[in-house]
Design an enzyme around this catalytic site. Structure first.
Site, PDB file in Angstrom:
ATOM      1  CB  THR A 180      56.034  37.260  23.777  1.00  0.00           C
ATOM      2  OG1 THR A 180      55.869  37.193  25.195  1.00  0.00           O
ATOM      3  CG2 THR A 180      55.044  36.329  23.109  1.00  0.00           C
ATOM      4  CD  GLU A 324      51.702  35.349  20.687  1.00  0.00           C
ATOM      5  OE1 GLU A 324      51.553  36.006  21.728  1.00  0.00           O
ATOM      6  OE2 GLU A 324      52.297  35.803  19.675  1.00  0.00           O
ATOM      7  CE  LYS A 434      41.163  53.050  22.027  1.00  0.00           C
ATOM      8  NZ  LYS A 434      40.735  52.100  23.063  1.00  0.00           N
ATOM      9  CD1 TRP A 439      39.647  54.782  18.363  1.00  0.00           C
ATOM     10  CD2 TRP A 439      39.873  52.929  17.138  1.00  0.00           C
ATOM     11  NE1 TRP A 439      39.201  53.739  19.122  1.00  0.00           N
ATOM     12  CE2 TRP A 439      39.323  52.586  18.399  1.00  0.00           C
ATOM     13  CE3 TRP A 439      40.099  51.929  16.202  1.00  0.00           C
ATOM     14  CZ2 TRP A 439      39.000  51.269  18.741  1.00  0.00           C
ATOM     15  CZ3 TRP A 439      39.786  50.611  16.532  1.00  0.00           C
ATOM     16  CH2 TRP A 439      39.242  50.287  17.789  1.00  0.00           C
TER      17      TRP A 439
END
Length: 541
Positions: A180, A324, A434, A439
């Site tokens: 990653t 992944e 937030k 949100w």
């Protein structure tokens, strides 16, 4: 049963025998190189013999520090098929990350492009690179370098024979490895077994995947060091398709030229690649008639990009995945019955990350671990599992414990799923804004801003706010340097206010020269926060 495990070996075997004259083409520093699948197979076997002679065997890692070209493609098949593990290294990472990755992976042989020698030398550290027994410069000569021992590719392969008996391999044997990008800490290694790469390849060949077949001419613009170029070298070979590799640092003119001259039908890359080509086409004539579809991933594809390519007769195939996941997880194909809906409704579906690829399972869970309904409104974290999804990080039990729940990968992506099953990423868990307990999707606001003709790129972050906790601020790169900055900022604020709740409207719109990007071409919001997230930007309430 011995010999019947799911491995990469049959893909090369089939391509050579059924499509011996099909081409593999690469743009290099010296021009265009081309050869056939028969010759590609011979080259892979010569490299396999060379790796054998270098002592590479089962479980040994072969690193690559290379751009997209035919020699790199040879390592994709030679290294895993001798029982080794192909480890692609991102040359755009900071030197300290490259050091960590090479030390962690313990690569024994490392292939490097001449143009990347400087970057590798900058990262070289005797202790970190202690496992590397040989550096191989891809070419017919070795430029002056401090790396040792070093040889050129042609000499390394040398007079090795094109006859080679591939060993029988266990499908659970590690075949690939990627890390990653490490923007939130040390890079995390992900190993891919033979079976994982086999399963991912088969899934991408299906119509619900990328639908690649032997009529296709496939050009991966996504780097081969980034999650195996999204698996395209394996998928194109398995399908018997023609390969076209754009070489080092291709610009829009290079890519358009390859589409025209090689008849590219399918290409893949991050949105900035396709936005660059659209800008090129505004000032240059080009024949893109062969190009049928482009796969867009890495970050969200703006609806405006989908619309503009549709007008050119090119389908944008929006996809999502992760390192992944080998990497593909969802693809935004239109379900039966949606092809005839109005354009705006169709574009809205295509702008979502799409439908789960067959073979995978998913859950969307809230903060309490409860599944949220598929109503297109409720948010939750996306969890996935399946035969090409890893369930652990390499030698990182701490990260494994944090990011996995049994066989489930907790992706960190906050999503909503509509009643038809289309996944839409609202934000990364760390990027969702937030504000006042509610949100705000930074991705959705970004896409709305980038729909404006005067905008080249845009990113939105949350800036600390005393009353609301966070408020959105937009950072915009204008498409034209001569734009009236104050007027554009006002227009963009009004644009968001028209379609979204008042509290989604950015409190500040800042015009900047460039948005920082990660080593994989994504907007680097971490750097944007560090450089621009000044609370004084925000309007007073």
């Amino acid at each position: 049963m011995p010999g019947y495990d799911q491995t990469l070996q049959p893909f090369l075997w089939r391509a050579e025998r059924l499509y011996p004259g099909r081409e593999v083409v690469a743009r290099t520093a010296d021009g265009i190189e081309r050869y056939t699948y028969r010759e590609f197979g011979d080259a892979c076997r010569r490299l396999a013999n060379a790796l054998d002679a270098a002592g590479i065997g089962e479980g040994d890692r072969v690193g690559t520090f290379c751009w997209n070209h035919h020699r790199h493609a040879e390592t994709y098949f030679a290294a895993p098929n001798v029982g080794g593990q192909l480890h692609t290294i991102n040359p755009l990472l900071p030197p300290e990350h490259v050091q960590y990755i090479v030390r962690n992976a313990a690569d024994r042989v490392l292939f490097v492009d001449p143009s990347l020698l400087g970057a590798l030398e900058a990262a070289y550290d005797e202790e970190a690179f202690a496992s590397v027994e040989r550096f191989v410069v891809v070419g017919d000569a070795v430029p002056e370098t401090a790396l040792e021992p070093v040889t050129d590719y042609d000499s390394f392969v040398g007079a090795h024979d094109a006859e080679y008996d591939w060993p029988e391999l266990d499908e659970e044997l590690p075949a690939g490895m990627c890390y990653t990008s490490g923007t939130t800490g040390k890079p995390k290694g992900v190993e891919y077994t033979q079976q994982m790469l086999w399963a991912h390849t088969m899934a991408t060949l299906t119509p619900a995947g990328l639908g690649i077949d032997d009529s296709d001419v496939v050009m991966p613009v996504v780097p081969m060091f980034h999650v195996n170029a999204w698996g395209l070298p394996f998928s194109a070979t398995a399908a018997g398709a023609k390969h076209v590799y754009p070489g080092p640092s291709p610009d829009p003119a290079d890519l358009v030229s390859l589409v025209e001259e090689e008849g590219v039908t399918l290409s893949a890359g991050v949105p900035t690649v396709w936005l660059g080509i659209l800008e090129f086409l505004e000032e240059h004539d080009a024949d893109l008639s062969s190009l049928e579809r482009i796969v867009v991933g890495g970050s969200a594809a703006p609806e405006s990009l989908i619309r503009r390519y549709d007008e050119l007769g090119v389908e944008v195939v929006h996809a999502w995945g992760m390192t992944e996941m080998s990497p593909i997880g969802t693809v935004a194909h239109l379900k039966e019955g949606l092809e005839g809906v109005p354009h705006e409704e169709r574009y809205a579906k295509q702008a979502k990350q799409g439908l789960l690829v067959p073979g995978l399972e998913m859950r969307v869970v809230d903060d309490d671990g409860e599944e949220v309904p598929w109503n297109g409104e409720d948010f939750g974290e996306l969890w996935v599992r399946g035969p090409w999804v890893t369930d652990r990080y390499f030698e990182r039990p701490d990260a494994t414990q944090q990011d996995f729940e049994g066989s489930w990968l907790k992706t960190g992506d906050i999503v909503t799923v509509d009643p038809e099953g289309y996944v839409q990423i609202v934000d990364r868990a760390g990027d969702v804004i937030k504000s006042g307990g509610e949100w705000i999707s930074s991705v959705e606001v970004e896409n709305a801003i980038m729909a404006h003709d005067a905008v080249a790129e845009a990113t939105v972050i949350g800036v600390p706010h005393e009353k609301w906790g966070e408020r959105p601020a937009a950072f915009v790169v204008p498409a034209d340097d001569g734009v009236d900055r104050e007027s554009l900022a006002d227009e963009l604020t009004s644009l968001i206010a028209e379609d979204y709740p008042d509290w989604w409207t950015p409190d500040a719109v800042e015009l900047i020269a460039e948005i920082p990007k990660t080593a994989t071409g994504k907007f680097d919001k971490k750097v944007v926060r560090e450089e621009h997230a000044d609370p004084e930007l925000l309007a007073e309430d």
